[in-house]
Design a protein around this motif. Structure first.
Motif, short mmCIF file in Angstrom:
data_model
loop_
_atom_site.label_atom_id
_atom_site.label_comp_id
_atom_site.label_asym_id
_atom_site.label_seq_id
_atom_site.Cartn_x
_atom_site.Cartn_y
_atom_site.Cartn_z
N GLU A 17 2.59 14.47 5.06
CA GLU A 17 1.54 13.65 5.68
C GLU A 17 1.93 13.25 7.09
OE1 GLU A 17 -0.70 10.74 3.87
OE2 GLU A 17 -0.51 11.47 1.81
N ARG A 18 3.18 12.86 7.28
CA ARG A 18 3.64 12.48 8.61
C ARG A 18 3.59 13.69 9.56
NH1 ARG A 18 9.43 10.41 8.33
NH2 ARG A 18 8.41 8.86 7.00
N ASN A 20 8.22 14.91 4.90
CA ASN A 20 7.01 14.13 4.60
C ASN A 20 5.84 14.88 5.23
OD1 ASN A 20 4.83 12.23 4.75
ND2 ASN A 20 6.31 10.59 4.41
N TYR A 50 7.35 22.21 -5.07
CA TYR A 50 7.08 21.78 -3.71
C TYR A 50 5.70 22.23 -3.27
CZ TYR A 50 11.95 20.37 -2.78
OH TYR A 50 13.17 19.74 -2.79
N LYS A 56 12.62 19.79 2.88
CA LYS A 56 12.37 18.42 2.41
C LYS A 56 11.80 17.62 3.57
CE LYS A 56 16.07 18.54 -1.03
NZ LYS A 56 17.34 17.94 -1.51
N THR A 115 -1.39 17.23 -1.22
CA THR A 115 -1.48 16.47 0.03
C THR A 115 -2.59 17.03 0.92
OG1 THR A 115 0.89 15.99 -0.06
CG2 THR A 115 -0.20 15.75 2.08
N ARG A 140 2.96 20.11 -4.68
CA ARG A 140 2.90 18.80 -4.02
C ARG A 140 2.23 18.91 -2.66
NH1 ARG A 140 7.99 17.58 -4.28
NH2 ARG A 140 8.57 17.88 -2.10
N TRP A 141 2.59 19.93 -1.90
CA TRP A 141 1.97 20.15 -0.58
C TRP A 141 0.47 20.43 -0.72
CZ3 TRP A 141 6.31 24.14 0.77
CH2 TRP A 141 7.49 23.46 1.06
#
Length: 670
Positions: A622-623, A620, A643, A618, A650, A646-647
């Motif tokens: 982008e960070r 972020n 997951y 879990k 991004t 979602r990745w």
């Protein structure tokens, strides 16, 4: 005896050449047909000129014609050249399909598997084969051969292996004419009542009836599974342990209705029907009855590809025995292969079973007489043992290169299992057929059930004992296509030299042996100088393979390690040592850094060339990308699919390469 002087053998070899050319090069059907017709016309023109029939030009045109026919056969077999094949139409979205069950495959813990024949697509007549995976549940009904159903669904492509050197199931199915799969649950299709019957369905109905009768006779489950395999060609119920025992003992051919079984049945029929020659003074009647009975056995076994191949081959062998000309055995073996490849399916040539069947039979016919010349004892018992041993040695020599190429192992005690089991296989098959007949008529006595059950159980015990002698089971033998070809050149050269000795032939054998050694000496250092890090695809776990010199370092996250994947990789890359290490957070590969982030989501902010996400951390993303500035994000098979998606989004947004092993396969850092 000069094998290549026989015309059928020459024709079959050039047909095989044409099939291989057609398989490896993409020909349009119009061009393949035009070339074949042109060569056939040229052949007919030369044939009509009497003075040209024995000319070199006639021979060359004839061989070129057969080669072109092989190319055309493969091209014609290819689905893309048929407008009615479902794959020639647009089917990436859902369609209304009508299917017929063609074959029932071995089930898994979660699903039943079938081969379907396409009957129609959106009410348009179509054809083709599809792999069907039906999820198991409490209300799911097992389908039978010839069952037909309608569904509204989309076909999906069969995925290639996601790791290097794993078995390519997609390519295996492709050679069977299966390109796509269908996954459904029990409520997603509707069975049809008015279904048409095929010969496969009739054979399946007969087999299921026989199996039901045998179950009522109270055979033990493991023995019953072996009986089904021996006599009915059904291996679905054999446990994995028993099947592996037969493999490790070098006796797995016993469990498949193939050339061995049909050959034994042919010998038994030749003996039992011998009085017909005396009674009717005709060998023709005997030949016809044998052929009919062999094909009846093929019907009983479900007309599988291996059974059709074996019965076709031994039908030609029966004809050779009818002619009583030993030299014709090679001719008729070649003709049977020619017939199977030209008429039934040219892609059978690429199947290991087809290759091993013919290699074994040809080796027996060719090598057995030579082995008998070496020693022929006067003692009857020794003579019978030596004859059986000679047959076993000849067959194993014939299939050894193929076995090493496909399976990378060799059972050193194969001759023991064959000496202890094969002499009684005729009795086992004969009594088994009697058991089936009596069970079908409800006349099977208990003493015969007990006796046959004990006989099969004793055979299983012998095979298990041989398989447990692991010191004689040679595993992990690296063997490539070049070594396969050179091995057969050595075997053929040695056989020809022993048949008729000459220094030239002996020099050829030595040259092949030296070539084999030079190839291995050349190949091993090249592979072992390679350094590579592999991020393998594994579900529920993470696995990295680091190859350097002849050492493979296996980097794992927990105890869930795929030993098969590691073994297959080591064999293919000719690696001699394997080291196991627990996974760390960072690695270096040729100056490039790799950061691994697991479910804890803990990581440093140092620049990283690659970031591997494992076990659904879990975080972020982008960070993470801003801090570590990677040039690629990699996600392995241990992550949740949601997951991963979602990745992926991004990375697309940030125009950063993203590699998911579940879609693109293992990632290689060379």
């Amino acid at each position: 005896m000069h094998i290549l002087k026989f015309i059928p053998i020459k024709l079959t070899l050039f047909l095989i050449l044409g099939i291989l050319i057609g398989h490896n090069f993409d020909f349009k059907i119009e061009y393949a047909l035009l070339i074949s017709l042109s060569l056939i016309s040229a052949l007919g023109f030369v044939f009509l000129k009497h003075n040209s029939r024995k000319s070199i030009a006639f021979g060359l045109i004839c061989l070129a014609t057969i080669t072109s026919i092989g190319v055309f056969g493969v091209t014609l077999w290819s689905p893309k050249n048929h407008p009615n094949h479902y794959s020639s139409q647009q089917f990436k979205v859902k369609h209304t399909w009508r299917f017929k069950v063609h074959e029932v495959l071995k089930s898994s813990s979660y699903s039943d598997r079938y081969v379907l024949k396409v009957m129609s697509m959106d009410d348009n007549t179509s054809y083709g084969k599809v792999l069907f995976i039906l999820s198991k549940n409490s209300i799911a009904k097992k389908l039978k051969i010839d069952d037909e159903f309608v569904t509204y669904a989309a076909l999906t492509a069969i995925k290639p292996p996601l790791n290097l050197y794993q078995f390519d199931y997609r390519n295996y199915l492709k050679n069977l004419g299966i390109y796509h799969q269908l996954r459904l649950k029990s409520k997603q299709y509707v069975l049809l009542k008015n279904r048409s019957k095929t010969v496969f369905g009739l054979a399946a109905t007969l087999r299921n009836n026989i199996i039901s009768k045998l179950k009522q006779a109270n055979f033990e489950p493991e023995q019953l599974a072996v009986i089904q395999a021996l006599l009915l060609g059904q291996r679905k119920d054999i446990s994995e342990d028993t099947y592996n025992d037969y493999i490790n003992a070098g006796a797995v051919h016993i469990l498949a209705v193939s050339g061995l079984h049909i050959g034994i049945i042919l010998i038994v029929l030749q003996f039992l029907l011998q009085p017909l020659e005396q009674l009717f003074k005709s060998k023709t009647l005997k030949l016809l009855i044998i052929a009919v009975l062999l094909w009846c056995f093929a019907f009983l076994s479900g007309f599988s590809a291996s059974v059709i191949r074996a019965v076709t081959m031994f039908s030609f062998v029966a004809y050779a025995l009818y002619l009583n000309r030993p030299s014709n055995t090679f001719n008729l073996l070649a003709l049977s292969m020619f017939f199977i490849l030209l008429v039934i399916n040219p892609m059978l040539l690429l199947q290991a079973g087809f290759q091993m069947s013919y290699a074994a039979v040809i080796a027996i016919v060719w090598l057995y007489p030579l082995l008998q010349r070496l020693w022929l004892p006067n003692n009857r018992i020794l003579k019978n043992i030596w004859q059986l041993f000679s047959v076993s040695i000849a067959a194993q020599l014939g299939v050894l290169p193929i076995s090493l190429f496909y399976f990378h192992q060799f059972p050193g005690l194969f001759f023991i299992s064959n000496l202890l089991v094969v002499p009684f296989l005729g009795l086992i098959l004969g009594v088994g057929i009697l058991v089936i007949v009596l069970a079908t008529l409800n006349l099977l006595p208990n003493f015969l059930v007990f006796g046959y059950n004990s006989l099969i159980g004793f055979m299983n015990i012998i095979i298990k004992w041989v398989a447990q002698q692991e010191v004689f089971l040679f595993r992990g033998i690296s063997f490539d296509i070049t070594e396969l070809v050179i091995s057969y050149l050595i075997l053929i050269g040695a056989t020809v030299t022993l048949t008729k000795f000459s220094l030239k032939r002996l020099y050829f054998v030595f040259l092949c042996i030296i070539s084999f050694q030079l190839w291995r000496a050349y190949k091993n250092p090249i592979i072992q100088q390679h350094e590579r890090l592999v991020i393998a695809h594994q579900t529920k776990t993470s696995l990295l393979l680091h190859q350097k010199a002849s050492v493979l370092t296996v980097i794992y996250s927990d105890t869930l390690i795929s030993t098969d994947l590691i073994s297959e990789y080591s064999i293919a890359e000719r690696l001699h040592k394997t080291v196991f290490k627990k996974m760390q957070n960072r690695y270096k590969q040729k100056g490039e850094s790799i950061l691994i982030i697991d479910n804890l989501g803990v990581y440093d902010s140092l620049p990283s060339d690659y970031i591997l996400l494992t076990k659904s951390p879990k975080l972020n993303l982008e960070r993470l990308i801003i801090k570590n500035k990677p040039k690629m994000i990699i996600a392995d098979g241990s992550n949740y699919h949601s997951y991963v998606q979602r990745w992926k989004q991004t990375c697309v947004k940030r125009k950063l390469p993203f590699h998911y092993t579940g879609e693109k396969g293992a990632y290689y850092l060379d």
